[in-house]
Design a protein around this motif. Structure first.
Motif, PDB file in Angstrom:
ATOM      1  N   VAL A  91       5.666  -0.413   1.299  1.00 10.18           N
ATOM      2  CA  VAL A  91       4.284   0.096   1.396  1.00 10.18           C
ATOM      3  C   VAL A  91       4.223   1.221   2.424  1.00 10.18           C
ATOM      4  CG1 VAL A  91       1.968  -0.497   2.178  1.00 10.18           C
ATOM      5  CG2 VAL A  91       3.233  -2.058   0.663  1.00 10.18           C
ATOM      6  N   LEU A  92       4.901   1.003   3.563  1.00 10.50           N
ATOM      7  CA  LEU A  92       4.825   2.037   4.624  1.00 10.50           C
ATOM      8  C   LEU A  92       5.457   3.334   4.108  1.00 10.50           C
ATOM      9  CD1 LEU A  92       5.542  -0.045   7.867  1.00 10.50           C
ATOM     10  CD2 LEU A  92       3.372   0.735   6.883  1.00 10.50           C
ATOM     11  N   LYS A 147      -7.001   9.248   2.945  1.00 11.22           N
ATOM     12  CA  LYS A 147      -7.159  10.697   3.179  1.00 11.22           C
ATOM     13  C   LYS A 147      -7.433  11.382   1.849  1.00 11.22           C
ATOM     14  CE  LYS A 147      -3.459  13.169   4.458  1.00 11.22           C
ATOM     15  NZ  LYS A 147      -3.349  14.481   3.747  1.00 11.22           N
ATOM     16  N   SER A 161      -3.472   6.670   5.107  1.00 17.29           N
ATOM     17  CA  SER A 161      -2.777   7.759   4.385  1.00 17.29           C
ATOM     18  C   SER A 161      -3.389   7.939   2.998  1.00 17.29           C
ATOM     19  CB  SER A 161      -1.298   7.390   4.270  1.00 17.29           C
ATOM     20  OG  SER A 161      -1.157   6.417   3.247  1.00 17.29           O
ATOM     21  N   PHE A 166       8.811  -5.646   1.477  1.00 16.06           N
ATOM     22  CA  PHE A 166       7.582  -5.136   0.825  1.00 16.06           C
ATOM     23  C   PHE A 166       6.810  -4.254   1.802  1.00 16.06           C
ATOM     24  CE2 PHE A 166       4.443  -4.950  -2.348  1.00 16.06           C
ATOM     25  CZ  PHE A 166       3.202  -4.961  -1.712  1.00 16.06           C
ATOM     26  N   ILE A 167       6.794  -4.705   3.050  1.00 16.30           N
ATOM     27  CA  ILE A 167       6.069  -3.906   4.058  1.00 16.30           C
ATOM     28  C   ILE A 167       6.727  -2.540   4.152  1.00 16.30           C
ATOM     29  CG2 ILE A 167       5.628  -3.713   6.543  1.00 16.30           C
ATOM     30  CD1 ILE A 167       5.390  -6.787   6.570  1.00 16.30           C
ATOM     31  N   ILE A 176       2.714   9.482   0.547  1.00 19.16           N
ATOM     32  CA  ILE A 176       1.399   9.998   0.113  1.00 19.16           C
ATOM     33  C   ILE A 176       0.829  10.902   1.202  1.00 19.16           C
ATOM     34  CG2 ILE A 176      -0.964   9.284  -0.409  1.00 19.16           C
ATOM     35  CD1 ILE A 176       0.253   6.766  -1.685  1.00 19.16           C
ATOM     36  N   TRP A 177       1.096  10.512   2.432  1.00 15.59           N
ATOM     37  CA  TRP A 177       0.567  11.300   3.564  1.00 15.59           C
ATOM     38  C   TRP A 177       1.060  12.743   3.472  1.00 15.59           C
ATOM     39  CZ3 TRP A 177      -2.752  10.273   7.519  1.00 15.59           C
ATOM     40  CH2 TRP A 177      -2.802  11.203   8.581  1.00 15.59           C
ATOM     41  N   LEU A 187       5.709   4.292   1.063  1.00 14.08           N
ATOM     42  CA  LEU A 187       4.778   4.877   0.071  1.00 14.08           C
ATOM     43  C   LEU A 187       3.662   5.624   0.803  1.00 14.08           C
ATOM     44  CD1 LEU A 187       4.003   4.984  -2.930  1.00 14.08           C
ATOM     45  CD2 LEU A 187       2.577   2.967  -2.553  1.00 14.08           C
ATOM     46  N   ALA A 188       3.156   4.929   1.837  1.00 15.52           N
ATOM     47  CA  ALA A 188       2.042   5.552   2.576  1.00 15.52           C
ATOM     48  C   ALA A 188       2.516   6.879   3.165  1.00 15.52           C
ATOM     49  CB  ALA A 188       1.594   4.606   3.695  1.00 15.52           C
ATOM     50  N   SER A 189       3.681   6.850   3.806  1.00 15.76           N
ATOM     51  CA  SER A 189       4.143   8.101   4.445  1.00 15.76           C
ATOM     52  C   SER A 189       4.317   9.176   3.375  1.00 15.76           C
ATOM     53  CB  SER A 189       5.473   7.839   5.145  1.00 15.76           C
ATOM     54  OG  SER A 189       6.430   7.491   4.146  1.00 15.76           O
ATOM     55  N   PHE A 204      -1.857   2.021   5.521  1.00 15.08           N
ATOM     56  CA  PHE A 204      -1.890   2.448   4.110  1.00 15.08           C
ATOM     57  C   PHE A 204      -3.228   3.116   3.791  1.00 15.08           C
ATOM     58  CE2 PHE A 204      -0.189   2.509  -0.012  1.00 15.08           C
ATOM     59  CZ  PHE A 204      -1.231   2.312  -0.903  1.00 15.08           C
TER      60      PHE A 204
END
Lengths: 178, 724, 387, 101
Positions: free
Chosen positions: B711-712, A117, A114, B707-708, B718-719, B714-716, A111
């Motif tokens: 989050v993952l 960044k 990403s 939940f994990i 945002i990436w 969401l992270a991807s 997290f």
């Protein structure tokens, strides 16, 4: 300046509280640490000139939610971590063991990579542009709440009423239910 | 005077609203429900009065108003128009019809508060009555055949439920079913007619149909070799036959007498059965175009004469009235047949009034004749007699109506029936083919006079035949809901209301305006004023300008030349005299047989014994339908179909296939387990199992796992945002 | 920071040139730290004064209760026993500091501090006089509420951490009592806020005039009832008198703070008494016109400030006396009675008052009952004279 | 001086702590604590932005509503936890896996 000093104390309080909630073993301690971090956040709000929000944070979170948490902990058998479920397997300890923290930190790394960044390239700690002096926001907020955001205001009152009654009914002690 | 929906809608909506409200509160607040339904129908009567005043008093006006209420559905597909708009069509005829229906219905509602008082399901009766009145008014006001059809079916349902009102009576059940089924036969043809019209006109609105007829759109359309106009006219007329109980399908009306008397008064005398005739009147130009007039005349005449003969030997008071209704309806249809358009409509109105009054009077007679032994109401005339002294007011009302229906001058019956017979006479002079209907018409007039007075003499005159029953009849006193409605209705049976002149012929001068009153008011949908009616866009009320024709459409000369007109007038006079003679002779004969006892009815029955027997069981019509039509024709046909289906289809097609299958199967089995089983089936099975494992783990039930994933993801997300 | 003690002190030249000296010397604009330092001094003074007042509170309690019961009360230590609280303080410090065996040590230490923290934090807002309040927070009332709920947590944790059933029960009762009585107190405070039209105590007190008729308590019938609801609610919130169930000696052997000895117990006791003072101060500020007295006290000069503080303190001490007086007259309430009083009586009345006040402000645009009467009187005389 | 980014960092850190708590802890109430942390970090961000960039009070209002809803959520969440405890005698997150496919 006074504000800088308050900012320092509050950030310390918040971060320590947060770390406390993460690290500490006993659930009650976790609640107290959460309390500390919430008070820290209230302090941060003051440094941000949001005096009404910080006061509300104090009243609602510190005065309400944390006590609720503590009561919940008391009502659900205190902080004795029960290790064995009905099938006899050694359950993962109530407050998480190494394995869970490992998984957690793995997720965190992904997290931070990403999101980081973005955050890390807009961070410039040096810019000292502190826009304006501290002015009381209570009247303005009151005004805004009842003109532009009146729908949200009324809707949240309904939500609160619902939560109030709902929580009371759900958590009724067992003897009521046959 | 604007006829927008607001001034007209209450007429339909009020009874319907009463129906809706009452159906909820009828159990607990019966009294309130009654008041609501009577009040509703009375207020719609006031509205109808208002429309009647505005419309009719500009006499000679032929303005009509079509107001589009809403677009029901629009399924038109490229060129084929398939658009239905619900609207309101008002012209003189609607105004008069509205007035009649609401007036009669109000009086019947008031009477039924008296008649149905002690009934167990007192409130429910009014619920159905309100629904029925709203359906009837809806039909009268609707501007297109489809909404007419809808209200037509609604009325069918109401008559079904009201006939079967006393469901504990064993006959009531299948009587209501019989009524519903026979009218259904007519309705099927009616729907067929609507679809035929639709195919040509592209819409079912009266105005469109009239303008299509006017512009000759039907000219080159044929169905199964028959010109489409005739086919459509025939189908629509079949609808009338079904609903107005004409010759082939009249069997259901006598059985409809199982229902409570006010219901038969309203539904099976005044309004519903009249709806069929009203439809044919509306569709008269189509009948004209499809030159169906002769057929209509014959059907009307046969029904009139046949029903009149059967009515001769009926002993039940309501049966007599039922058959007399059928014969009078026959007259109306005969009227249409002989182009006596407004005479037929006038007969419809007059008949509605005096027949309703007759039924109500019969109802009050039956209500008072209470047989203590069987604790039921007596309807058999042989057990009545001499009720004149006991039920004076009912007697007066009934006498007025009998005089009217028999066609005695100064009464409305004479005005309208005589005009129909006069027109029939003219037609007969013109072409031979009309002679038989004319003769049957006059014979039926004679018989009507006879059996009506037979009924009067049997019930009211002479000495009471059933002493203790007569003794129990309690003296009748003026009561607002028993005899006032009767007396009001009987007042309207006087001829003056319909023709202006006492004798019912010719015009009457009132404050310098020459009124041929009723007759001038109603005239055939004049195609001329529809010709220029190009398909206006909807949404506005095609209010024709109030163009007052200088001279009324109805001119006695029928647009004939002078000499012809004179000749027609003469025949009219001759017809009138003839019908007067017939009426009085009928009355005289009835007097002789039943009061003076000179002629012994048994002498007639013995001489024409086979005739009598035929009359007894209604020309074996019922027998014919049940035994022959259903048992011999439909059931065998049914077995035939089932035989074909079960026998041939099952045995050969299915079983045959089975043998074919078996042979194929052996070959397939070998191929199957070699190629498919090993590689394909097991392969897919395995892959599905694998997928299952993967998917199942995802649904692990562990909230933290979810939940994990959040989050993952969401992270991807945002990436990928790549904000720089 | 506007015209409070800190800003007041800053006006002196000697202080200002000290600033310039320091800022020139250290380069970074040190005035921020200096103001903080001065603020620290002011806060220190107030805290100590409060500690003394808390102690005097204990003394006053024992003296008044003795007087009510026809006995003399402490008179050995110092003249008339004034220094009794100091003796207690010394005793407390001398006492051995016992921590129960399986007690939750961390929470055991945190609980009393939390209590004290809550109480002393609320001192920042109490309007001793026009200039002498520590800060003119314009969210004063809400701040007071937020902070005072910390005491609840402190009590609860105290009860929980001492690992004994009775103190746990006492803690639970105390916390639930405080939380549930916060609602009527908040609502009655809001009623006054609606009248004054601002959240800061400074504005609240200014909205009241010197003469009692101008005080909020007599402003309109709703605030009158509001005052009593507030007073009862506050009594319950500080676990005093009829509502002192948590530390009820007879049942729970003084409830949550049974296991606490020595200085920790002193913290709890001190916190309790100071909170009573704070609460009475708030009551007098909100309802009894704070430092406003009929005659003008000349707010600008130091003397005026001190006189105002005097009037504020007298009012607060009067209320304090009433609190103590109630303690030794009314019997203790049962738990369910306690809850019934709160939820079935106080909260509805408080709600009714709030709505009443709002309507009063809306319809009579904020004029007090007294003013209305006076206007009518004036107009009637005027019109009376007319015809 | 205190800049916007310092607040962003603090709230980011709070967010991370929240996530870690939720994932690592097995006690449902601890997870609720984690959720409170997440909500607080979001509210903090809002207020920070409303001061440094937007110059109007919309951030404050949003933060207020977050606090209100968080309170309601906490109340109902804890009610459910208590009822869950009454039924299952444990508040271990893994016991709440009836939705397992």
């Amino acid at each position: 300046m006074f504000v800088k000093f308050l900012f320092l104390i509050s950030t310390l309080l918040t971060l320590a509280g947060a770390i406390g909630v993460v690290a500490v073993k006993n659930i009650m301690h976790a609640c107290v640490f959460l309390l500390a971090s919430l008070i820290g956040v209230a302090g941060l709000y003051v440094t941000l000139g949001a005096d009404f929000v910080s006061a509300v944070q104090l009243v609602v979170y510190v005065g309400g939610v944390v006590i609720l948490m503590i009561f919940a902990v008391m009502l659900t058998g205190g902080d004795k971590a029960d290790f064995f479920n009905k099938f006899g397997f050694e359950k993962v300890s109530a407050m998480g063991n190494k394995k869970t923290y490992l998984v957690g930190s793995a997720v965190l790394i992904v997290f931070t990579l990403s999101v980081g960044k973005i955050i890390f390239n807009i961070i410039d700690l040096k810019s000292s542009k502190d826009p304006q002096s501290y002015v009381s926001t209570v009247e303005q907020l009151g005004h805004l709440l009842l003109t532009d955001h009146v729908l949200a205001f009324e809707a949240s009152s309904v939500v609160l009423l619902g939560a109030l009654i709902g929580a009371a009914i759900i958590a009724r002690p067992n003897r009521g239910v046959k | 005077m604007d006829y927008t929906v607001t001034s007209v809608a209450p007429i339909i909506l009020l009874p319907f609203l009463a129906f809706v409200i009452n159906s909820f509160i009828v159990k607990k607040f019966t009294k309130v429900a009654i008041v609501i339904s009577c009040g509703a129908i009375f207020t719609s009567f006031l509205f109808a009065l208002r429309i009647f005043k505005n419309f009719v008093f500009d006499v000679y006006s032929s303005g009509y108003h079509v107001h589009k209420v809403f677009n029901w559905f629009d399924l038109s597909y490229d060129k084929i128009p398939f658009k239905v708009d619900m609207g309101i069509y008002i012209d003189n005829m609607t105004a008069v019809m509205l007035l009649m229906v609401t007036g009669v219905a109000t009086l019947i509602h008031i009477f039924s508060t008296f008649y149905m008082q002690h009934d167990a399901r007192y409130g429910r009766f009014f619920v159905y009555m309100s629904l029925f009145t709203s359906a009837m008014l809806g039909l009268v006001l609707s501007d297109n055949l489809l909404s007419v059809f809808i209200f037509w079916e609604l009325m069918g349902f109401c008559s079904y439920s009201l006939i079967g009102f006393y469901y504990e009576k064993e006959g009531a059940g299948n009587a209501s079913l019989k009524a519903f089924m026979t009218t259904r036969v007519g309705d099927v043809f009616f729907l067929l007619g609507i679809l035929a019209l639709w195919s040509v006109v592209g819409s079912v609105r009266f105005v469109d149909i009239y303008s299509a007829i006017a512009s000759g759109a039907f000219s080159n359309h044929f169905v199964l070799g028959i010109p489409l106009a005739t086919f459509a006219a025939f189908c629509v007329f079949m609808g009338t036959i079904g609903k107005s109980a004409q010759f082939p399908l009249q069997v259901w009306l006598p059985d409809a007498m199982f229902g409570p008397t006010p219901c038969s008064a309203l539904i099976h005398a005044a309004t519903m059965v009249a709806a069929g005739v009203y439809l044919s009147l509306r569709m008269e130009p189509l009948m004209q175009l499809g030159n169906l007039k002769v057929f209509i005349a014959y059907v009307g005449a046969i029904t009139a004469f046949g029903a009149a003969t059967i009515a001769l030997i009926q002993t039940d008071i309501k049966a007599v009235l039922a058959y007399s209704t059928i014969s009078q309806l026959g007259y109306m249809v005969l009227g249409i047949g002989v182009d006596a358009y407004n005479a037929s409509f006038m007969h419809l109105i007059t008949h509605a009034v005096f027949k309703a009054c007759l039924f109500l009077a019969a109802g009050s007679v039956i209500h008072s004749l209470h047989d203590h032994h069987t604790d039921s109401h007596v309807q058999e005339m042989p057990r009545m007699g001499g009720l004149r002294k006991k039920l004076p007011f009912t007697f007066i009302a009934m006498m007025f109506c009998t005089l009217a229906i028999a066609g005695i001058p100064f009464f409305s019956g004479f005005v309208s029936k005589d005009r129909i017979l006069g027109e029939a006479l003219i037609k007969a002079f013109h072409s031979k083919v009309y002679i038989i209907p004319m003769l049957l018409g006059f014979a039926a007039a004679f018989l009507t006079a006879f059996y009506m007075f037979r009924m009067m003499f049997l019930t009211f005159f002479g000495e009471p035949r059933d002493k203790d029953l007569h003794h129990h009849v309690h003296e009748e006193h003026i009561s607002w809901n028993q005899n006032i409605p009767l007396l009001i209705l009987s007042v309207f049976t006087l001829g003056v209301f319909y023709s202006g002149s006492l004798t019912g012929q010719g015009e009457v001068k009132i404050f310098s305006k020459r009124y041929e009153w009723f007759a001038t008011l109603i005239e055939k949908p004049h195609l001329e004023n529809f010709k220029d009616y190009e398909r206006q866009p909807f949404g506005f009320s095609d209010q024709k300008s109030k163009k007052v024709f200088e001279q009324s459409i109805y001119d006695p000369t029928h647009g004939l030349e002078e000499e012809e007109a004179h000749h027609a007038h003469q025949t009219h006079v001759f017809g009138a005299i003839l019908s007067i003679i017939i009426a009085f002779s009928g009355v005289g004969l009835a007097y002789l047989t039943y009061i003076a006892k000179k002629i012994d009815p048994r002498m007639w029955t013995s001489r024409f014994s086979n005739w009598n027997e035929a009359l007894e069981n209604k020309y074996y019509m019922d027998w014919f339908y049940i035994e022959v039509l259903i048992k011999k024709v439909l059931l065998p046909f049914n077995n035939l179909v089932s035989f074909f289906d079960m026998g041939i289809f099952d045995r050969y097609a299915v079983d045959g296939m089975e043998k074919v299958n078996k042979t194929l199967f052996t070959g397939a089995k070998w191929f199957d387990n070699l190629v498919i089983d090993t590689s394909m089936v097991d392969g897919t099975g395995a892959s599905v199992k694998l997928m299952n494992v993967i998917l199942r783990t995802i649904q692990s039930g562990k909230i933290q796992f979810y939940f994990i994933v959040i989050v993952l993801v969401l992270a991807s997300y945002i990436w990928t945002l790549n904000i720089h | 920071m506007n015209n409070t003690i800190v800003s007041y002190l800053l006006d002196f030249e000697i202080v200002r040139n000290m600033f310039d000296f320091v800022s020139t010397k250290f380069g970074l604009n040190a005035s921020g730290i200096l103001t903080f330092f001065i603020f620290f001094i002011a806060a220190f003074i107030v805290v100590n004064v409060m500690a003394v007042i808390g102690g005097l509170g204990t003394y006053a309690e024992r003296k008044i209760s003795a007087d009510m019961q026809m006995r003399i009360g402490p008179n050995r230590v110092g003249p008339f026993g004034i220094l009794q609280f100091l003796a207690d303080g010394v005793k407390m410090i001398m006492k051995e500091d016992i921590v129960p065996a399986k007690a939750d040590r961390a929470l055991f230490f945190v609980a009393p501090t939390l209590c004290l923290m809550g109480v002393f934090a609320s001192l920042a807002v109490i309007p001793f006089s026009k200039g002498l309040t520590l800060t003119h927070l314009n969210v004063g009332v809400v701040y007071l509420l937020g902070v005072s709920s910390l005491v609840g947590i402190g009590i609860f944790l105290g009860g929980y951490s001492s690992n004994s059933k009775w103190s746990m029960l006492g803690g639970m009762r105390g916390a639930s009592q405080i939380i549930s009585y916060e609602i009527p107190v908040t609502l009655s405070m809001l009623a006054v806020v609606v009248l004054a039209g601002g959240l800061s105590f400074d504005k609240l007190v200014d909205a009241q005039t010197g003469w009692p008729t101008g005080w909020f308590i007599f402003h309109n019938p709703f605030t009158f009832i509001g005052f009593f609801v507030f007073f009862v609610g506050v009594l319950a919130e500080t676990n005093r008198a009829p509502f002192d169930l948590p530390e009820a000696e007879s049942e729970l052997v003084s409830g949550y703070h049974t296991e606490f000895t020595g200085m920790r117990f002193a913290f709890f006791a001190l916190a309790e008494y100071v909170e009573v003072f704070v609460v009475c101060g708030a009551a007098s500020a909100l309802f009894l016109g704070g430092y406003k007295v009929p005659m003008d006290l000349g707010g600008e000069s130091i003397l005026g400030q001190i006189l105002q503080m005097g009037s504020f303190l007298t009012k607060t001490f009067l209320l304090y006396y009433v609190v103590i007086w109630i303690r030794w007259t009314l019997p203790r309430l049962r738990v369910d009675q306690l809850m019934v009083v709160c939820w079935k009586y106080l909260t509805p009345i408080a709600l009714f008052n709030l709505v009443g006040c709002a309507l009063w402000v809306y319809f009579l645009n904020g004029k007090s009952f007294y003013e209305l009467v006076m206007n009518m009187a004036v107009t009637s005389i005027h019109s009376g004279g007319g015809h | 001086m205190i800049s916007l980014s310092s607040y962003l960092l603090i709230s980011f850190f709070l967010f991370l702590c929240g996530i870690l708590v939720i994932i690592a802890r097995k006690n449902i109430i601890a997870i609720l604590l984690g959720i409170e942390l997440l909500l607080n970090s979001a509210a903090l961000n809002f207020v920070a932005y409303s001061r440094y960039t937007a110059q109007n009070l919309d951030g404050h209002i949003f933060a207020l509503f977050i606090i209100v809803i968080a309170a309601a959520e906490a109340a109902v969440g804890l009610a459910i936890v208590i009822r869950f405890f009454q039924i299952k005698e444990s508040i271990h997150i893994d016991d709440a896996s009836q939705l397992q496919s």
